[in-house]
Scaffold this motif. Structure first.
Motif, PDB file in Angstrom:
ATOM      1  N   ARG A  25     -15.154   5.129  -5.015  1.00 27.28           N
ATOM      2  CA  ARG A  25     -14.325   5.930  -6.078  1.00 27.28           C
ATOM      3  C   ARG A  25     -13.527   7.044  -5.395  1.00 27.28           C
ATOM      4  NH1 ARG A  25     -19.425   6.529  -8.726  1.00 27.28           N
ATOM      5  NH2 ARG A  25     -20.030   4.905 -10.129  1.00 27.28           N
ATOM      6  N   LYS A  26     -13.987   7.601  -4.466  1.00 22.95           N
ATOM      7  CA  LYS A  26     -13.187   8.449  -3.545  1.00 22.95           C
ATOM      8  C   LYS A  26     -12.123   7.965  -2.900  1.00 22.95           C
ATOM      9  CE  LYS A  26     -16.995  11.730  -1.897  1.00 22.95           C
ATOM     10  NZ  LYS A  26     -17.687  12.200  -0.721  1.00 22.95           N
ATOM     11  N   VAL A  27     -12.101   6.930  -2.355  1.00 23.22           N
ATOM     12  CA  VAL A  27     -10.889   5.999  -1.728  1.00 23.22           C
ATOM     13  C   VAL A  27      -9.977   5.700  -2.959  1.00 23.22           C
ATOM     14  CG1 VAL A  27     -10.335   3.698  -0.838  1.00 23.22           C
ATOM     15  CG2 VAL A  27     -12.267   4.978   0.121  1.00 23.22           C
ATOM     16  N   SER A  28     -10.506   5.170  -4.059  1.00 23.71           N
ATOM     17  CA  SER A  28      -9.386   5.028  -5.013  1.00 23.71           C
ATOM     18  C   SER A  28      -8.806   6.329  -5.672  1.00 23.71           C
ATOM     19  CB  SER A  28     -10.471   4.246  -6.352  1.00 23.71           C
ATOM     20  OG  SER A  28      -9.483   4.065  -7.414  1.00 23.71           O
ATOM     21  N   ALA A  29      -9.473   7.313  -5.674  1.00 24.57           N
ATOM     22  CA  ALA A  29      -8.891   8.560  -6.178  1.00 24.57           C
ATOM     23  C   ALA A  29      -7.831   9.396  -5.330  1.00 24.57           C
ATOM     24  CB  ALA A  29      -9.875   9.564  -6.462  1.00 24.57           C
ATOM     25  N   HIS A  30      -7.923   8.861  -3.799  1.00 25.09           N
ATOM     26  CA  HIS A  30      -6.987   9.614  -2.985  1.00 25.09           C
ATOM     27  C   HIS A  30      -5.936   8.690  -2.477  1.00 25.09           C
ATOM     28  CE1 HIS A  30      -9.128  13.411  -2.969  1.00 25.09           C
ATOM     29  NE2 HIS A  30     -10.261  12.383  -2.875  1.00 25.09           N
ATOM     30  N   SER A  31      -6.049   7.348  -2.962  1.00 25.06           N
ATOM     31  CA  SER A  31      -4.924   6.155  -2.523  1.00 25.06           C
ATOM     32  C   SER A  31      -3.653   6.753  -3.258  1.00 25.06           C
ATOM     33  CB  SER A  31      -5.406   4.896  -2.901  1.00 25.06           C
ATOM     34  OG  SER A  31      -5.521   4.663  -4.272  1.00 25.06           O
ATOM     35  N   SER A  32      -2.718   6.280  -2.509  1.00 23.99           N
ATOM     36  CA  SER A  32      -1.417   6.352  -3.303  1.00 23.99           C
ATOM     37  C   SER A  32      -0.469   5.204  -2.805  1.00 23.99           C
ATOM     38  CB  SER A  32      -0.711   7.596  -3.009  1.00 23.99           C
ATOM     39  OG  SER A  32      -0.414   7.439  -1.364  1.00 23.99           O
ATOM     40  N   HIS A  33       0.466   4.734  -3.471  1.00 21.30           N
ATOM     41  CA  HIS A  33       1.551   3.777  -3.196  1.00 21.30           C
ATOM     42  C   HIS A  33       2.613   4.291  -2.366  1.00 21.30           C
ATOM     43  CE1 HIS A  33       4.286   0.407  -3.471  1.00 21.30           C
ATOM     44  NE2 HIS A  33       3.335  -0.353  -4.217  1.00 21.30           N
ATOM     45  N   PRO A  34       2.800   3.857  -1.375  1.00 20.43           N
ATOM     46  CA  PRO A  34       3.615   4.419  -0.197  1.00 20.43           C
ATOM     47  C   PRO A  34       5.067   4.267  -0.484  1.00 20.43           C
ATOM     48  CG  PRO A  34       2.971   2.585   0.697  1.00 20.43           C
ATOM     49  CD  PRO A  34       1.985   2.570  -0.561  1.00 20.43           C
ATOM     50  N   PHE A  35       5.447   3.315  -1.490  1.00 19.69           N
ATOM     51  CA  PHE A  35       6.783   2.986  -1.883  1.00 19.69           C
ATOM     52  C   PHE A  35       7.173   3.563  -3.172  1.00 19.69           C
ATOM     53  CE2 PHE A  35       5.273  -0.764   0.770  1.00 19.69           C
ATOM     54  CZ  PHE A  35       5.845  -0.065   2.201  1.00 19.69           C
ATOM     55  N   TYR A  46      10.666   1.431   1.325  1.00 22.77           N
ATOM     56  CA  TYR A  46      10.247   0.059   1.870  1.00 22.77           C
ATOM     57  C   TYR A  46      11.082  -0.568   3.038  1.00 22.77           C
ATOM     58  CZ  TYR A  46       9.233  -4.792   2.335  1.00 22.77           C
ATOM     59  OH  TYR A  46       8.860  -6.119   2.938  1.00 22.77           O
ATOM     60  N   ILE A  47      12.136  -0.217   2.975  1.00 21.33           N
ATOM     61  CA  ILE A  47      13.094  -0.664   4.057  1.00 21.33           C
ATOM     62  C   ILE A  47      13.020   0.255   5.398  1.00 21.33           C
ATOM     63  CG2 ILE A  47      15.559  -0.550   4.723  1.00 21.33           C
ATOM     64  CD1 ILE A  47      16.266  -1.585   1.997  1.00 21.33           C
ATOM     65  N   GLU A  48      12.661   1.641   5.261  1.00 24.44           N
ATOM     66  CA  GLU A  48      12.352   2.440   6.214  1.00 24.44           C
ATOM     67  C   GLU A  48      11.033   2.075   6.871  1.00 24.44           C
ATOM     68  OE1 GLU A  48      12.887   5.458   8.835  1.00 24.44           O
ATOM     69  OE2 GLU A  48      14.351   4.777   7.476  1.00 24.44           O
ATOM     70  N   PHE A  49      10.185   1.870   6.177  1.00 18.92           N
ATOM     71  CA  PHE A  49       8.775   1.299   6.682  1.00 18.92           C
ATOM     72  C   PHE A  49       8.931  -0.256   7.446  1.00 18.92           C
ATOM     73  CE2 PHE A  49       5.287  -1.889   6.179  1.00 18.92           C
ATOM     74  CZ  PHE A  49       4.495  -1.033   6.650  1.00 18.92           C
ATOM     75  N   VAL A  50       9.659  -1.019   7.111  1.00 21.80           N
ATOM     76  CA  VAL A  50       9.849  -2.203   7.621  1.00 21.80           C
ATOM     77  C   VAL A  50      10.555  -1.780   8.884  1.00 21.80           C
ATOM     78  CG1 VAL A  50      10.911  -4.607   7.667  1.00 21.80           C
ATOM     79  CG2 VAL A  50       9.703  -3.760   5.479  1.00 21.80           C
ATOM     80  N   PHE A  53       8.151  -0.531  11.354  1.00 19.96           N
ATOM     81  CA  PHE A  53       7.064  -1.433  11.793  1.00 19.96           C
ATOM     82  C   PHE A  53       7.675  -2.448  12.776  1.00 19.96           C
ATOM     83  CE2 PHE A  53       4.659  -5.402  11.367  1.00 19.96           C
ATOM     84  CZ  PHE A  53       3.433  -4.960  11.758  1.00 19.96           C
ATOM     85  N   ASN A  54       8.897  -2.923  12.540  1.00 20.08           N
ATOM     86  CA  ASN A  54       9.592  -3.901  13.482  1.00 20.08           C
ATOM     87  C   ASN A  54       9.891  -3.210  14.498  1.00 20.08           C
ATOM     88  OD1 ASN A  54       9.524  -6.222  11.876  1.00 20.08           O
ATOM     89  ND2 ASN A  54      11.614  -5.619  10.963  1.00 20.08           N
ATOM     90  N   GLU A  55      10.121  -2.032  15.028  1.00 25.11           N
ATOM     91  CA  GLU A  55      10.222  -1.001  16.010  1.00 25.11           C
ATOM     92  C   GLU A  55       9.124  -1.068  16.761  1.00 25.11           C
ATOM     93  OE1 GLU A  55      11.933   3.066  17.335  1.00 25.11           O
ATOM     94  OE2 GLU A  55      12.551   2.490  15.651  1.00 25.11           O
TER      95      GLU A  55
END
Length: 74
Positions: A25-35, A46-50, A53-55
């Motif tokens: 429940r704690k994990v779920s309550a503090h999760s967020s979608h990064p995009f 998303y493009i910035e993340f990719v 990550f590739n770098e």
């Protein structure tokens, strides 16, 4: 694929664990979608993340080749 009786009993025990449920429940309550930005999907995030990550994994860039198609259908 069938699991062993021992593994099955361990899973049932974990499912009944109040500590595990509380932690999830704690994990779920503090999760967020990064995009997501302001509740909407953000392609730039998303493009910035990719790119980062590739770098990070030292992925070599490929040269851009424009698409040459005359009849493109979805």
């Amino acid at each position: 694929m069938e699991i062993s009786k021992k593994s099955r009993n361990e899973l049932i025990k974990a499912a009944k664990s109040s500590t595990l449920k509380r932690d999830m429940r704690k994990v779920s309550a503090h999760s967020s979608h990064p995009f997501l930005k302001n509740g909407k999907q953000n392609a730039d995030a998303y493009i910035e993340f990719v790119n980062q990550f590739n770098e990070f994994i030292n992925h070599a860039l490929k040269p851009f080749k424009p698409l040459i198609e005359k009849d493109m259908k979805l």
